[in-house]
Design a protein around this motif. Sequence first.
Motif, PDB file in Angstrom:
ATOM      1  N   VAL A  17       0.837  -1.200   0.000  1.00  0.00           N
ATOM      2  CA  VAL A  17       0.000   0.000   0.000  1.00  0.00           C
ATOM      3  C   VAL A  17       0.874   1.253   0.000  1.00  0.00           C
ATOM      4  O   VAL A  17       0.662   2.188  -0.786  1.00  0.00           O
ATOM      5  CB  VAL A  17      -0.966  -0.006   1.199  1.00  0.00           C
ATOM      6  N   SER A  18       1.875   1.286   0.863  1.00  0.00           N
ATOM      7  CA  SER A  18       2.792   2.431   0.892  1.00  0.00           C
ATOM      8  C   SER A  18       3.588   2.529  -0.399  1.00  0.00           C
ATOM      9  O   SER A  18       3.860   3.634  -0.900  1.00  0.00           O
ATOM     10  CB  SER A  18       3.747   2.309   2.082  1.00  0.00           C
ATOM     11  N   PHE A  19       3.932   1.380  -0.959  1.00  0.00           N
ATOM     12  CA  PHE A  19       4.676   1.355  -2.215  1.00  0.00           C
ATOM     13  C   PHE A  19       3.857   1.974  -3.338  1.00  0.00           C
ATOM     14  O   PHE A  19       4.372   2.750  -4.161  1.00  0.00           O
ATOM     15  CB  PHE A  19       5.057  -0.082  -2.547  1.00  0.00           C
ATOM     16  N   ALA A  20       2.554   1.656  -3.384  1.00  0.00           N
ATOM     17  CA  ALA A  20       1.683   2.222  -4.422  1.00  0.00           C
ATOM     18  C   ALA A  20       1.657   3.741  -4.344  1.00  0.00           C
ATOM     19  O   ALA A  20       1.628   4.430  -5.370  1.00  0.00           O
ATOM     20  CB  ALA A  20       0.273   1.660  -4.277  1.00  0.00           C
ATOM     21  N   GLU A  21       1.703   4.268  -3.136  1.00  0.00           N
ATOM     22  CA  GLU A  21       1.672   5.724  -2.956  1.00  0.00           C
ATOM     23  C   GLU A  21       2.922   6.388  -3.521  1.00  0.00           C
ATOM     24  O   GLU A  21       2.887   7.550  -3.942  1.00  0.00           O
ATOM     25  CB  GLU A  21       1.527   6.051  -1.472  1.00  0.00           C
ATOM     26  N   GLN A  27      -0.604   3.163  -8.397  1.00  0.00           N
ATOM     27  CA  GLN A  27      -1.249   1.867  -8.302  1.00  0.00           C
ATOM     28  C   GLN A  27      -0.397   0.775  -8.934  1.00  0.00           C
ATOM     29  O   GLN A  27       0.473   1.046  -9.752  1.00  0.00           O
ATOM     30  CB  GLN A  27      -2.624   1.881  -8.970  1.00  0.00           C
ATOM     31  N   LEU A  28      -0.666  -0.455  -8.515  1.00  0.00           N
ATOM     32  CA  LEU A  28      -0.102  -1.633  -9.166  1.00  0.00           C
ATOM     33  C   LEU A  28      -1.132  -2.739  -9.075  1.00  0.00           C
ATOM     34  O   LEU A  28      -2.063  -2.681  -8.256  1.00  0.00           O
ATOM     35  CB  LEU A  28       1.216  -2.068  -8.522  1.00  0.00           C
ATOM     36  N   GLU A  29      -0.975  -3.728  -9.923  1.00  0.00           N
ATOM     37  CA  GLU A  29      -1.901  -4.849  -9.970  1.00  0.00           C
ATOM     38  C   GLU A  29      -1.188  -6.090  -9.457  1.00  0.00           C
ATOM     39  O   GLU A  29      -0.006  -6.294  -9.738  1.00  0.00           O
ATOM     40  CB  GLU A  29      -2.379  -5.057 -11.406  1.00  0.00           C
ATOM     41  N   CYS A  30      -1.902  -6.918  -8.706  1.00  0.00           N
ATOM     42  CA  CYS A  30      -1.266  -8.138  -8.227  1.00  0.00           C
ATOM     43  C   CYS A  30      -2.272  -9.277  -8.163  1.00  0.00           C
ATOM     44  O   CYS A  30      -3.488  -9.063  -8.139  1.00  0.00           O
ATOM     45  CB  CYS A  30      -0.604  -7.916  -6.862  1.00  0.00           C
ATOM     46  N   VAL A  31      -1.728 -10.483  -8.120  1.00  0.00           N
ATOM     47  CA  VAL A  31      -2.514 -11.699  -7.904  1.00  0.00           C
ATOM     48  C   VAL A  31      -1.900 -12.402  -6.706  1.00  0.00           C
ATOM     49  O   VAL A  31      -0.679 -12.550  -6.621  1.00  0.00           O
ATOM     50  CB  VAL A  31      -2.487 -12.625  -9.138  1.00  0.00           C
ATOM     51  N   HIS A  32      -2.734 -12.790  -5.772  1.00  0.00           N
ATOM     52  CA  HIS A  32      -2.245 -13.497  -4.583  1.00  0.00           C
ATOM     53  C   HIS A  32      -3.223 -14.601  -4.226  1.00  0.00           C
ATOM     54  O   HIS A  32      -4.323 -14.678  -4.768  1.00  0.00           O
ATOM     55  CB  HIS A  32      -2.082 -12.523  -3.408  1.00  0.00           C
ATOM     56  N   GLY A  33      -2.826 -15.447  -3.304  1.00  0.00           N
ATOM     57  CA  GLY A  33      -3.671 -16.577  -2.912  1.00  0.00           C
ATOM     58  C   GLY A  33      -4.097 -16.535  -1.471  1.00  0.00           C
ATOM     59  O   GLY A  33      -4.343 -17.588  -0.872  1.00  0.00           O
ATOM     60  N   LEU A  34      -4.222 -15.341  -0.893  1.00  0.00           N
ATOM     61  CA  LEU A  34      -4.518 -15.242   0.529  1.00  0.00           C
ATOM     62  C   LEU A  34      -5.868 -15.857   0.891  1.00  0.00           C
ATOM     63  O   LEU A  34      -6.041 -16.344   1.999  1.00  0.00           O
ATOM     64  CB  LEU A  34      -4.480 -13.784   0.982  1.00  0.00           C
ATOM     65  N   ILE A 107      -6.204  -4.557  -7.339  1.00  0.00           N
ATOM     66  CA  ILE A 107      -5.606  -3.269  -7.670  1.00  0.00           C
ATOM     67  C   ILE A 107      -5.203  -2.610  -6.357  1.00  0.00           C
ATOM     68  O   ILE A 107      -6.053  -2.331  -5.506  1.00  0.00           O
ATOM     69  CB  ILE A 107      -6.578  -2.366  -8.447  1.00  0.00           C
ATOM     70  N   ILE A 108      -3.901  -2.392  -6.177  1.00  0.00           N
ATOM     71  CA  ILE A 108      -3.391  -1.798  -4.948  1.00  0.00           C
ATOM     72  C   ILE A 108      -3.157  -0.314  -5.165  1.00  0.00           C
ATOM     73  O   ILE A 108      -2.432   0.087  -6.085  1.00  0.00           O
ATOM     74  CB  ILE A 108      -2.091  -2.487  -4.513  1.00  0.00           C
ATOM     75  N   VAL A 109      -3.795   0.489  -4.340  1.00  0.00           N
ATOM     76  CA  VAL A 109      -3.693   1.944  -4.399  1.00  0.00           C
ATOM     77  C   VAL A 109      -3.363   2.444  -2.991  1.00  0.00           C
ATOM     78  O   VAL A 109      -3.407   1.664  -2.029  1.00  0.00           O
ATOM     79  CB  VAL A 109      -5.010   2.572  -4.908  1.00  0.00           C
ATOM     80  N   PRO A 110      -3.030   3.730  -2.833  1.00  0.00           N
ATOM     81  CA  PRO A 110      -2.696   4.222  -1.496  1.00  0.00           C
ATOM     82  C   PRO A 110      -3.802   4.018  -0.456  1.00  0.00           C
ATOM     83  O   PRO A 110      -3.515   3.913   0.735  1.00  0.00           O
ATOM     84  CB  PRO A 110      -2.431   5.713  -1.737  1.00  0.00           C
ATOM     85  N   GLU A 111      -5.066   3.946  -0.897  1.00  0.00           N
ATOM     86  CA  GLU A 111      -6.173   3.752   0.045  1.00  0.00           C
ATOM     87  C   GLU A 111      -6.317   2.310   0.505  1.00  0.00           C
ATOM     88  O   GLU A 111      -6.968   2.048   1.513  1.00  0.00           O
ATOM     89  CB  GLU A 111      -7.501   4.208  -0.582  1.00  0.00           C
ATOM     90  N   GLY A 112      -5.749   1.355  -0.258  1.00  0.00           N
ATOM     91  CA  GLY A 112      -5.892  -0.046   0.103  1.00  0.00           C
ATOM     92  C   GLY A 112      -5.935  -0.942  -1.116  1.00  0.00           C
ATOM     93  O   GLY A 112      -5.395  -0.619  -2.174  1.00  0.00           O
ATOM     94  N   TRP A 113      -6.611  -2.078  -0.969  1.00  0.00           N
ATOM     95  CA  TRP A 113      -6.730  -3.067  -2.041  1.00  0.00           C
ATOM     96  C   TRP A 113      -8.155  -3.083  -2.571  1.00  0.00           C
ATOM     97  O   TRP A 113      -9.105  -3.321  -1.822  1.00  0.00           O
ATOM     98  CB  TRP A 113      -6.427  -4.470  -1.522  1.00  0.00           C
TER      99      TRP A 113
END
Length: 225
Positions: A17-21, A27-34, A107-113
Amino acid sequence: MTVTAELLVSSPSLPFVSFAESLPSNQLECVHGLCLGGDSQVFVVHLDPADGVTEDDLIALDEVVETTSLGRESGRDVYQLGVKLDDIVSEAFVPGQFAKAQIEPTIIVPEGWYEKKVVRDYDSFNNMRNHCDEHGIRVDLISITQDSPSPDEHSQYGLTDRQYEALALAISRGYYDNPRQATAGDLAEEMGISQPSMSNLLRRGERQLLTSTIGTQPSLTNPST
């Protein structure tokens, strides 16, 4: 029946989240398996080349323990990252909270996912949201839609599909809570209908449920006997 929910998940403990800011695109896009396992530590991220992120930049992040470049796809740089998760994230994203994994990339943005998930029903969504809240992770609902329910789920009560959908939404949004958490207007907006139409659906559905359970002429006991 399944329910598709669009969410904004927010917490300072969420990775990236901080990285996206810090990115020009924010923003960045990711795929995870949480949602398949809270201890999943593999993230696949897609980055805009214009953001100028290098593999060294990624490995320098506190949450990243390993990086592997996967090349470029659809004009974006793709990396597989090993990620160190905070305990509250691992505990919040546990198997069973979602019926399926994410159906679209996060989609990860400064506000969250921003995420789109499929859950079993409205109760499952509320349980998931409450579980996350207990671990300090906020889940804000953007939109929620229900698949066409199986006839067996409501035919025994004589409800129409729309009555069933309206009542299920009302329960999930706290319309019947005390104090009430949503108005008929709120529900109508989610279903894309007018407030009078929503009130009519609820009223007819409630009447049908009462009729199917206690009958149209319930027997009354004479209080004097």
